[in-house]
Scaffold this active site. Structure first.
Site, short mmCIF file in Angstrom:
data_model
loop_
_atom_site.label_atom_id
_atom_site.label_comp_id
_atom_site.label_asym_id
_atom_site.label_seq_id
_atom_site.Cartn_x
_atom_site.Cartn_y
_atom_site.Cartn_z
N ARG A 1 -0.65 -6.93 -3.76
CA ARG A 1 -0.40 -8.26 -3.17
C ARG A 1 -1.68 -8.76 -2.52
O ARG A 1 -2.59 -7.99 -2.26
CB ARG A 1 0.73 -8.19 -2.14
CG ARG A 1 0.49 -7.20 -1.02
CD ARG A 1 1.21 -7.57 0.28
NE ARG A 1 2.64 -7.71 0.27
CZ ARG A 1 3.52 -6.74 0.55
NH1 ARG A 1 3.07 -5.52 0.84
NH2 ARG A 1 4.80 -6.97 0.57
N TYR B 1 -5.71 -11.47 5.52
CA TYR B 1 -7.05 -11.06 5.96
C TYR B 1 -8.08 -11.12 4.83
O TYR B 1 -9.27 -11.02 5.08
CB TYR B 1 -7.04 -9.66 6.59
CG TYR B 1 -6.50 -8.54 5.72
CD1 TYR B 1 -7.20 -8.09 4.60
CD2 TYR B 1 -5.28 -7.93 6.01
CE1 TYR B 1 -6.70 -7.07 3.80
CE2 TYR B 1 -4.78 -6.92 5.23
CZ TYR B 1 -5.50 -6.49 4.13
OH TYR B 1 -5.00 -5.48 3.33
N GLU B 2 -7.62 -11.27 3.58
CA GLU B 2 -8.58 -11.39 2.47
C GLU B 2 -9.24 -12.77 2.44
O GLU B 2 -10.21 -12.97 1.71
CB GLU B 2 -7.88 -11.09 1.14
CG GLU B 2 -7.49 -9.62 1.01
CD GLU B 2 -6.59 -9.33 -0.18
OE1 GLU B 2 -6.92 -9.78 -1.29
OE2 GLU B 2 -5.55 -8.68 0.01
N HIS C 1 -3.35 -10.41 0.89
CA HIS C 1 -3.12 -10.41 2.33
C HIS C 1 -3.87 -11.57 2.98
O HIS C 1 -4.92 -11.98 2.48
CB HIS C 1 -3.60 -9.11 2.97
CG HIS C 1 -2.90 -7.88 2.46
ND1 HIS C 1 -3.23 -7.30 1.27
CD2 HIS C 1 -1.88 -7.16 2.98
CE1 HIS C 1 -2.45 -6.25 1.07
NE2 HIS C 1 -1.62 -6.14 2.08
N HIS D 1 -4.19 -1.21 -3.91
CA HIS D 1 -3.29 -2.36 -3.98
C HIS D 1 -3.06 -2.87 -5.40
O HIS D 1 -2.53 -3.94 -5.61
CB HIS D 1 -3.79 -3.50 -3.09
CG HIS D 1 -3.52 -3.26 -1.63
ND1 HIS D 1 -3.99 -4.06 -0.64
CD2 HIS D 1 -2.81 -2.31 -1.02
CE1 HIS D 1 -3.59 -3.60 0.54
NE2 HIS D 1 -2.87 -2.53 0.33
N ASN E 1 2.08 6.25 9.58
CA ASN E 1 1.35 6.81 10.74
C ASN E 1 2.00 6.32 12.02
O ASN E 1 2.58 5.24 12.04
CB ASN E 1 -0.11 6.31 10.71
CG ASN E 1 -0.21 4.80 10.63
OD1 ASN E 1 -0.09 4.21 9.56
ND2 ASN E 1 -0.37 4.15 11.78
N ALA F 1 3.47 -0.59 3.80
CA ALA F 1 3.18 0.56 4.65
C ALA F 1 3.08 0.03 6.08
O ALA F 1 2.58 -1.07 6.30
CB ALA F 1 1.85 1.19 4.25
N HIS G 1 -7.11 4.16 6.25
CA HIS G 1 -6.39 3.62 5.09
C HIS G 1 -6.09 4.70 4.06
O HIS G 1 -5.04 4.68 3.39
CB HIS G 1 -7.21 2.48 4.47
CG HIS G 1 -6.55 1.81 3.31
ND1 HIS G 1 -5.34 1.15 3.41
CD2 HIS G 1 -6.90 1.70 2.01
CE1 HIS G 1 -4.99 0.66 2.23
NE2 HIS G 1 -5.93 0.98 1.36
N SER H 1 0.85 -1.20 0.00
CA SER H 1 0.00 0.00 0.00
C SER H 1 0.88 1.23 0.00
O SER H 1 1.82 1.32 0.75
CB SER H 1 -0.87 0.10 1.26
OG SER H 1 -1.18 -1.13 1.78
N MET I 1 0.48 -5.64 8.22
CA MET I 1 -0.36 -6.83 7.99
C MET I 1 0.13 -7.65 6.79
O MET I 1 -0.66 -8.34 6.15
CB MET I 1 -1.81 -6.41 7.74
CG MET I 1 -2.40 -5.48 8.78
SD MET I 1 -4.06 -4.96 8.32
CE MET I 1 -4.33 -3.62 9.50
N SER I 2 1.41 -7.55 6.49
CA SER I 2 1.90 -8.26 5.29
C SER I 2 3.34 -8.72 5.50
O SER I 2 3.82 -8.81 6.62
CB SER I 2 1.81 -7.32 4.06
OG SER I 2 2.76 -6.28 4.17
#
Ligand code: HPA
Length: 267
Positions: free
Chosen positions: A86, A90-91, A88, A65, A230, A118, A242, A33, A206-207
């Site tokens: 990519r 969570y998908e 993830h 993405h 952040n 990110a 996001h 991201s 998360m990646s």
């Protein structure tokens, strides 16, 4: 069609080589991201293929993405595969989907992979939003692993020190940090962030960690770079968003693009 993820990766690699008219590639980059705008600086486009045209890939679910693989030729004549987006964990498509890009890159002949992402900064005392940080190590709190069975892979140096040193020759100001991965898709609670600081983390996202493990399994050298988008939850008081992550990516694309372009020709 086979369901074996390694067979699917070989089929996807063959399709990419055919689309680019090349026998092999030198390096692959996974643009996380906020990193997609930086991709244009890396080289001349030789071919671009949507994920959905290749065996084993599915379109990423998240805005920003991308969802294409670009083959480029750099000024120095190296050939790079750039993953614009990519999958993830969570998908919900499983671990094999998350690491399919890295396995495809390995099957396409790549020896080095650059994993970008990110991340929330766990150390706002020393980190600035918009700074790239070289990943020195990771803490995998996703609960997942791309390897099944009795392959007890050594992870003493997942992120190559040699490659980190090379990139610091390009930009000596770059800091290093330990990247922690949660599964997501929720951002973390402030209590989780306090825990991660105590555990020795510097970056939260998360990646990346599953792809890095799959890359090491395939024998690739790994360079990991986080863009701090952040301060992590609770450290600055603002809610996380996001859109803010993508905005920091757009604002820093020129710097990240130059860094990656120089890095790709030295790796
Ligand atoms: N947490 C998790 N993932 C992220 C963050 C964060 O604060 N920022 C960008 N990706």
């Amino acid at each position: 069609m086979s369901n074996d993820p390694y067979v699917l990766a070989r089929e996807a690699a063959a399709a990419l080589k055919a689309a680019a008219g090349l026998d092999t590639f030198d390096v692959a980059l996974v643009m996380g991201s906020g990193w997609v705008p930086a991709a244009d600086a890396i080289g001349q486009v030789v071919a671009e293929v949507p994920f959905t045209d290749l065996p084993g890939f599915a379109a990423p679910a998240v805005a920003g993405h991308g969802g294409r693989i670009r083959a480029v030729r750099t000024d120095a004549g190296r050939h790079a595969l750039i993953f614009l987006g990519r999958s993830h964990l969570y998908e919900g498509r499983g671990v094999d989907a998350v690491v399919h890009g890295v396995r495809t890159a390995a099957a396409a002949g790549v020896r080095t992979v650059v994993l970008t992402n990110a991340a929330g900064g766990l150390r706002p005392e020393t980190q600035q939003v918009g700074d790239p940080v070289l990943i020195s190590d990771h803490i995998n709190l996703t609960g997942a692993n791309p390897i099944t069975g009795t392959t007890f892979l050594d992870l003493t140096e997942v992120y190559s020190k040699r490659l980190r040193d090379l990139v610091r020759e390009i930009d000596p100001s770059l800091a290093e940090g330990v990247y922690v991965a949660f599964r997501g898709p929720t951002y973390e609670t402030p209590a989780e962030i306090r825990m991660l600081r105590t555990l020795g983390g510097d970056l939260i996202g998360m990646s990346t960690v599953l792809e890095a493990i799959a890359a090491r399994e395939a024998g690739l050298d790994v360079l990991g770079v986080s863009l701090v988008t952040n301060p992590a939850a609770g450290l600055a008081g603002d809610p996380l968003d996001h859109e803010e992550v993508l905005q920091v990516g757009r604002a820093t694309a020129a710097r990240m693009g130059v860094l990656l372009a120089k890095a790709v020709d030295r790796l």
